[in-house]
Design an enzyme around this catalytic site. Structure first.
Site, PDB file in Angstrom:
ATOM      1  N   ASP A 190     -11.258   2.167   3.936  1.00 53.67           N
ATOM      2  CA  ASP A 190     -11.578   0.747   3.801  1.00 53.67           C
ATOM      3  C   ASP A 190     -13.056   0.540   3.491  1.00 53.67           C
ATOM      4  O   ASP A 190     -13.457  -0.519   3.003  1.00 53.67           O
ATOM      5  CB  ASP A 190     -11.230  -0.010   5.088  1.00 53.67           C
ATOM      6  CG  ASP A 190      -9.900  -0.743   4.998  1.00 53.67           C
ATOM      7  OD1 ASP A 190      -9.467  -1.056   3.881  1.00 53.67           O
ATOM      8  OD2 ASP A 190      -9.295  -1.003   6.063  1.00 53.67           O
ATOM      9  N   GLN A 233      -4.732  -1.579   9.804  1.00 51.96           N
ATOM     10  CA  GLN A 233      -4.555  -2.880   9.169  1.00 51.96           C
ATOM     11  C   GLN A 233      -5.107  -3.996  10.057  1.00 51.96           C
ATOM     12  O   GLN A 233      -4.771  -4.106  11.227  1.00 51.96           O
ATOM     13  CB  GLN A 233      -3.075  -3.124   8.868  1.00 51.96           C
ATOM     14  CG  GLN A 233      -2.801  -4.406   8.107  1.00 51.96           C
ATOM     15  CD  GLN A 233      -3.382  -4.386   6.704  1.00 51.96           C
ATOM     16  OE1 GLN A 233      -3.303  -3.395   5.996  1.00 51.96           O
ATOM     17  NE2 GLN A 233      -3.972  -5.500   6.296  1.00 51.96           N
ATOM     18  N   LYS A 265       0.831  -1.207   0.000  1.00 59.89           N
ATOM     19  CA  LYS A 265       0.000   0.000   0.000  1.00 59.89           C
ATOM     20  C   LYS A 265       0.862   1.251   0.000  1.00 59.89           C
ATOM     21  O   LYS A 265       0.564   2.232  -0.698  1.00 59.89           O
ATOM     22  CB  LYS A 265      -0.923  -0.018   1.229  1.00 59.89           C
ATOM     23  CG  LYS A 265      -1.971  -1.116   1.180  1.00 59.89           C
ATOM     24  CD  LYS A 265      -2.723  -1.249   2.496  1.00 59.89           C
ATOM     25  CE  LYS A 265      -3.747  -2.382   2.412  1.00 59.89           C
ATOM     26  NZ  LYS A 265      -4.449  -2.615   3.684  1.00 59.89           N
TER      27      LYS A 265
END
Length: 292
Positions: A120, A97, A53
Site C-alpha cells: 500500500d 484492508q 484485488k
C-alpha cells in the site's frame, strides 16, 4: 479543441500486460509473486474492493491469499497474523484492508507490516524514503496518477502543480512524486482561503478531497490538466468526482473521468508494487531497499 481524456482503463490495461510478462519471468526464475490481503469485519464496500484485488492478482498469475477475520478480532490477534505473514517467504506483499473496526488502531497495524511488504506504501519507512528520494514502495493512487500522466506525455518539468487535499494516502505523497519530476507544488486543503485563486495558478490540478462539485470552471485556468481523485455519489446515486466534469470539457487540455480515470490505476499499482517487492527478493537475500 477537445481535451484529452485521461483514460485510466486504457493505461491500466497497458501496464497490466507488462506486469503479467514480468510475473511470468519471475515464475520462470522460481518465484511466484505472492500477495496476502487481510479483511476484518463485514464492510461490504471493502469486501467488493478486496474481491477486485483478488481477481486482478490471480489474472496476472500471482499467488493470492485472503485472510478473513470476524469483526470482533482483537488488535493483538490482527498484529499477530501480520507478523506471521511478515515471515512467510512466499508472500511478497501484505495489505490490511482499511477501514478497520473502531477498536483497532489503524496506524499500529500499518506500522506492523514489514516495509518491504507494504504494497500500500503507507508504512512510515516508505513514506520517509519517498520524502528524501530513496527507492521504496509508493502509495498506489498517487503512483498511478504519475504513471497516467507519463503515459499521456504530460510534461511536469517546471510546471505549477496544485493538489487539493492533504491526506497521507494521496495529497502528501502526490506532492513528493511531483517534486521528483521538478514540478512546483502547492498543497491546498479545506482551510485554504480563496481556493479558486490558488487553483487557477495550476498547470496541473489534482483534486482529492471527496467533495462533489468542488472544482468548477471558476477554479481552473484555460489549458490546465485536471486529475479528479474524488469518489462521491450524486443525487441519483451515480459515481462522480470532485470536479464538474462536463463544465470543464471546453476549458481544459486534459481531464480524467469518474469513473474510469484514477480508479483503475490504484489496483494496478498495488500489483506493480507486489512485482517490485518480488523482484527485489531475487536480487538480495535481505529485505532492504537500500541496495536497490
Amino acid at each position: 479543441m477537445k481535451p484529452t481524456i485521461l483514460d485510466g482503463r486504457e493505461v491500466s490495461a497497458s501496464l497490466r500486460s507488462s506486469l503479467q510478462e514480468e510475473c511470468k519471468e519471475l515464475v520462470e526464475k522460481g518465484h511466484q509473486p505472492g500477495l496476502a490481503v487481510v479483511l476484518v469485519g463485514n464492510n461490504q464496500a471493502s469486501r467488493t474492493y478486496v474481491n477486485m484485488k483478488k481477481k486482478a492478482a490471480e489474472a496476472l498469475g500471482f499467488h493470492f491469499e485472503l485472510i478473513e477475520l470476524p469483526e470482533e478480532t482483537s488488535e493483538v490477534e490482527l498484529l499477530t497474523i501480520v507478523e506471521q505473514y511478515n515471515r512467510l517467504q512466499h508472500i511478497d506483499g501484505i495489505l490490511v484492508q482499511l477501514p478497520l473496526p473502531e477498536h483497532i488502531h489503524e496506524q499500529r497495524v500499518i506500522e506492523a507490516i514489514s516495509p518491504d511488504k507494504d504494497v500500500d506504501g503507507f508504512h512510515p519507512v516508505n513514506v520517509g524514503r519517498l520524502s528524501i528520494g530513496l527507492p521504496g514502495l509508493k502509495s498506489c493512487t498517487p503512483y498511478g496518477i504519475m504513471k497516467m500522466l507519463e503515459y499521456y506525455g504530460v510534461d511536469l518539468e517546471g510546471k505549477n502543480a496544485v493538489i487539493v487535499g492533504r491526506s497521507n494516502i494521496v495529497g502528501k505523497p502526490m506532492a513528493q512524486l511531483l517534486l521528483q519530476e521538478n514540478a512546483t507544488v502547492t498543497i491546498a486543503h479545506s482551510r485554504t482561503q480563496n481556493l479558486s485563486a490558488v487553483t487557477k495558478q495550476a498547470d496541473v490540478l489534482i483534486s482529492a478531497v471527496g467533495v462533489k462539485g468542488l472544482i468548477t470552471k471558476n477554479h481552473v485556468k484555460p489549458g490546465a490538466v485536471v486529475v479528479d481523485v474524488g469518489m462521491n455519489r450524486d443525487e441519483e446515486g451515480k459515481l462522480c468526482g470532485d470536479v464538474e466534469y462536463n463544465e470543464l470539457l471546453s476549458l481544459v487540455s486534459a481531464i480524467t473521468p469518474v469513473p474510469g480515470g484514477v480508479g483503475p490505476m490504484t489496483i494496478t499499482m498495488l500489483l506493480n508494487n507486489t512485482i517490485e517487492a518480488a523482484r527485489h527478493r531475487l536480487l538480495t537475500s535481505a529485505y532492504s531497499y537500500t541496495s536497490r
